[in-house]
Design a protein around this motif. Structure first.
Motif, PDB file in Angstrom:
ATOM      1  N   ALA A 159      -1.318   3.261  -6.314  1.00 28.40           N
ATOM      2  CA  ALA A 159      -0.582   4.682  -5.943  1.00 28.40           C
ATOM      3  C   ALA A 159      -1.398   5.284  -4.589  1.00 28.40           C
ATOM      4  N   ASN A 160      -2.699   4.715  -4.330  1.00 25.62           N
ATOM      5  CA  ASN A 160      -3.102   5.063  -3.070  1.00 25.62           C
ATOM      6  C   ASN A 160      -3.962   4.203  -2.369  1.00 25.62           C
ATOM      7  N   LEU A 161      -3.339   3.191  -1.775  1.00 20.83           N
ATOM      8  CA  LEU A 161      -4.170   2.164  -1.213  1.00 20.83           C
ATOM      9  C   LEU A 161      -3.365   1.878   0.180  1.00 20.83           C
ATOM     10  N   GLY A 162      -4.116   1.503   1.134  1.00 23.78           N
ATOM     11  CA  GLY A 162      -3.621   1.217   2.733  1.00 23.78           C
ATOM     12  C   GLY A 162      -4.343  -0.008   2.842  1.00 23.78           C
ATOM     13  N   VAL A 163      -3.572  -0.961   3.857  1.00 24.15           N
ATOM     14  CA  VAL A 163      -4.326  -2.219   4.119  1.00 24.15           C
ATOM     15  C   VAL A 163      -3.551  -2.592   5.460  1.00 24.15           C
ATOM     16  N   GLY A 164      -4.354  -3.163   6.592  1.00 24.49           N
ATOM     17  CA  GLY A 164      -3.492  -3.591   7.535  1.00 24.49           C
ATOM     18  C   GLY A 164      -3.020  -5.173   7.287  1.00 24.49           C
ATOM     19  N   SER A 165      -2.069  -5.474   8.010  1.00 25.63           N
ATOM     20  CA  SER A 165      -1.208  -6.465   7.733  1.00 25.63           C
ATOM     21  C   SER A 165      -1.953  -7.951   7.947  1.00 25.63           C
ATOM     22  N   ARG A 166      -2.911  -7.805   9.138  1.00 25.41           N
ATOM     23  CA  ARG A 166      -3.819  -8.964   9.015  1.00 25.41           C
ATOM     24  C   ARG A 166      -4.720  -9.244   8.074  1.00 25.41           C
ATOM     25  N   ALA A 167      -5.138  -8.187   7.539  1.00 27.02           N
ATOM     26  CA  ALA A 167      -6.429  -8.500   6.429  1.00 27.02           C
ATOM     27  C   ALA A 167      -5.480  -8.703   5.133  1.00 27.02           C
ATOM     28  N   TYR A 168      -4.247  -8.032   4.994  1.00 21.81           N
ATOM     29  CA  TYR A 168      -3.550  -8.311   3.817  1.00 21.81           C
ATOM     30  C   TYR A 168      -3.136  -9.903   3.704  1.00 21.81           C
ATOM     31  N   THR A 169      -2.550 -10.461   4.851  1.00 29.44           N
ATOM     32  CA  THR A 169      -2.272 -11.797   4.983  1.00 29.44           C
ATOM     33  C   THR A 169      -3.418 -12.672   4.824  1.00 29.44           C
ATOM     34  N   ALA A 170      -4.371 -12.431   5.376  1.00 26.35           N
ATOM     35  CA  ALA A 170      -5.572 -13.058   5.113  1.00 26.35           C
ATOM     36  C   ALA A 170      -6.072 -13.223   3.698  1.00 26.35           C
ATOM     37  N   THR A 202       2.068   3.053  -2.519  1.00 30.72           N
ATOM     38  CA  THR A 202       2.086   4.367  -3.673  1.00 30.72           C
ATOM     39  C   THR A 202       2.991   4.101  -4.549  1.00 30.72           C
ATOM     40  N   ASP A 203       3.270   4.762  -5.679  1.00 40.06           N
ATOM     41  CA  ASP A 203       3.938   4.822  -6.753  1.00 40.06           C
ATOM     42  C   ASP A 203       4.970   5.684  -6.957  1.00 40.06           C
ATOM     43  N   ALA A 204       6.170   5.540  -7.586  1.00 36.51           N
ATOM     44  CA  ALA A 204       7.418   6.192  -7.894  1.00 36.51           C
ATOM     45  C   ALA A 204       7.057   7.551  -8.587  1.00 36.51           C
ATOM     46  N   ASP A 205       6.009   7.439  -9.325  1.00 33.65           N
ATOM     47  CA  ASP A 205       5.739   8.980 -10.306  1.00 33.65           C
ATOM     48  C   ASP A 205       4.744   9.379  -9.546  1.00 33.65           C
ATOM     49  N   SER A 206       4.344   9.090  -8.283  1.00 34.77           N
ATOM     50  CA  SER A 206       3.515   9.888  -7.763  1.00 34.77           C
ATOM     51  C   SER A 206       3.709  10.645  -6.578  1.00 34.77           C
ATOM     52  N   THR A 207       2.977  11.676  -6.056  1.00 36.83           N
ATOM     53  CA  THR A 207       3.323  12.352  -4.611  1.00 36.83           C
ATOM     54  C   THR A 207       2.056  12.434  -3.859  1.00 36.83           C
ATOM     55  N   VAL A 208       2.161  12.081  -2.620  1.00 40.33           N
ATOM     56  CA  VAL A 208       1.274  11.897  -1.630  1.00 40.33           C
ATOM     57  C   VAL A 208       1.083  13.087  -0.709  1.00 40.33           C
TER      58      VAL A 208
END
Length: 255
Positions: A173-184, A105-111
């Motif tokens: 600001a709104n993104l999620g990813v698993g570490s295995r997919a991220y590394t690949a 996310t980003d510093a100017d955003s709220t989740v």
């Protein structure tokens, strides 16, 4: 539609790049803290990493006071900053017996309070990445034309009510990813602009299971004096220049 089930994350890393964000960062960190305490997160450990990039204010001190891990860098590059934050988090969780979920996310955003719970639930369904939407907050007074044009363009592809919106947007600001997919996929590219889209493009090329959803939007700033040139703030500034207030208020076409 669900993706094939995979190994659920055993830890969560929230990565926030920041450059001179002492004013807005406290709200961002408070919202992440609330999300980490959501019942849907349970006992899953959550680490928040703030990457303080070329900061000249109290950003780092604010982050430390809120309990975040701080990574000071001098990149002036959001792609390298996000990547550095992920590297720090994965090193911290190096001994966990399973994948780590990386939430950006980003510093100017709220989740929202259910932001992390939402992403973890999608990961448990087998999605490698969750690409979310944003909502803009606190439009400048006297600029309804800007808000109207932004919403119309942003939601052009939204289907009729009740149908899922597999939107075309990508937001760091709104993104999620698993570490295995991220590394690949090679991680966030070292780009000063569109590093989020660069990662998602790489995820697509490597066959990651990507869910585009508008179910849990993040609220982001509408400032038109952005920290990164060419980003969301510049997009809003361009929209404002494209639509004179009088034309918008008179009902004249603005598309």
């Amino acid at each position: 539609m669900r993706a094939p089930a995979g190994a659920p994350p055993v830890a969560v890393a929230v990565v926030i790049p920041a450059r001179d964000e002492e004013a807005l960062l406290p709200a961002a960190l408070a919202s992440v803290r609330a999300a980490a305490g959501h019942p849907g997160v349970g006992a899953t450990p959550v680490l928040t990493v703030v990457v303080a990039d070329t900061c000249t204010d109290a950003t780092a001190a604010v982050a430390r006071a809120a309990g975040a891990q701080v990574v000071p860098v001098g990149f002036r590059n959001v792609g390298r900053s996000r990547a550095a934050g992920v590297l720090t988090a994965l090193s911290f969780f190096g001994d966990v017996p399973g994948p780590v979920w990386i939430a950006s996310t980003d510093a100017d955003s709220t989740v929202r309070p259910d932001w992390l719970a939402h992403q973890l639930a999608r990961a448990a369904e087998g999605w490698d990445a969750v690409v979310g939407t944003v909502t803009a907050d606190r439009w400048p007074p006297g600029k309804p034309h800007l808000a109207a044009r932004y919403h119309r363009l942003y939601e052009t592809t939204r289907p009729p009510s009740g149908r899922p919106w597999h939107h075309p947007h990508v937001h760091g600001a709104n993104l999620g990813v698993g570490s295995r997919a991220y590394t690949a996929a090679g991680g966030f590219p070292p780009a000063a602009l569109d590093e989020d889209r660069g990662l998602v493009d790489a995820l697509e090329r490597t066959g990651a299971r990507i869910l585009r959803t508008a179910d849990c939007p993040v609220t982001t700033s509408t400032r038109t004096t952005p920290r990164a040139q060419g980003g969301f703030g510049d997009h809003l500034a361009n929209l404002e220049r494209a639509v004179p207030p009088l034309a918008a208020s008179s009902g004249e076409p603005v598309s």
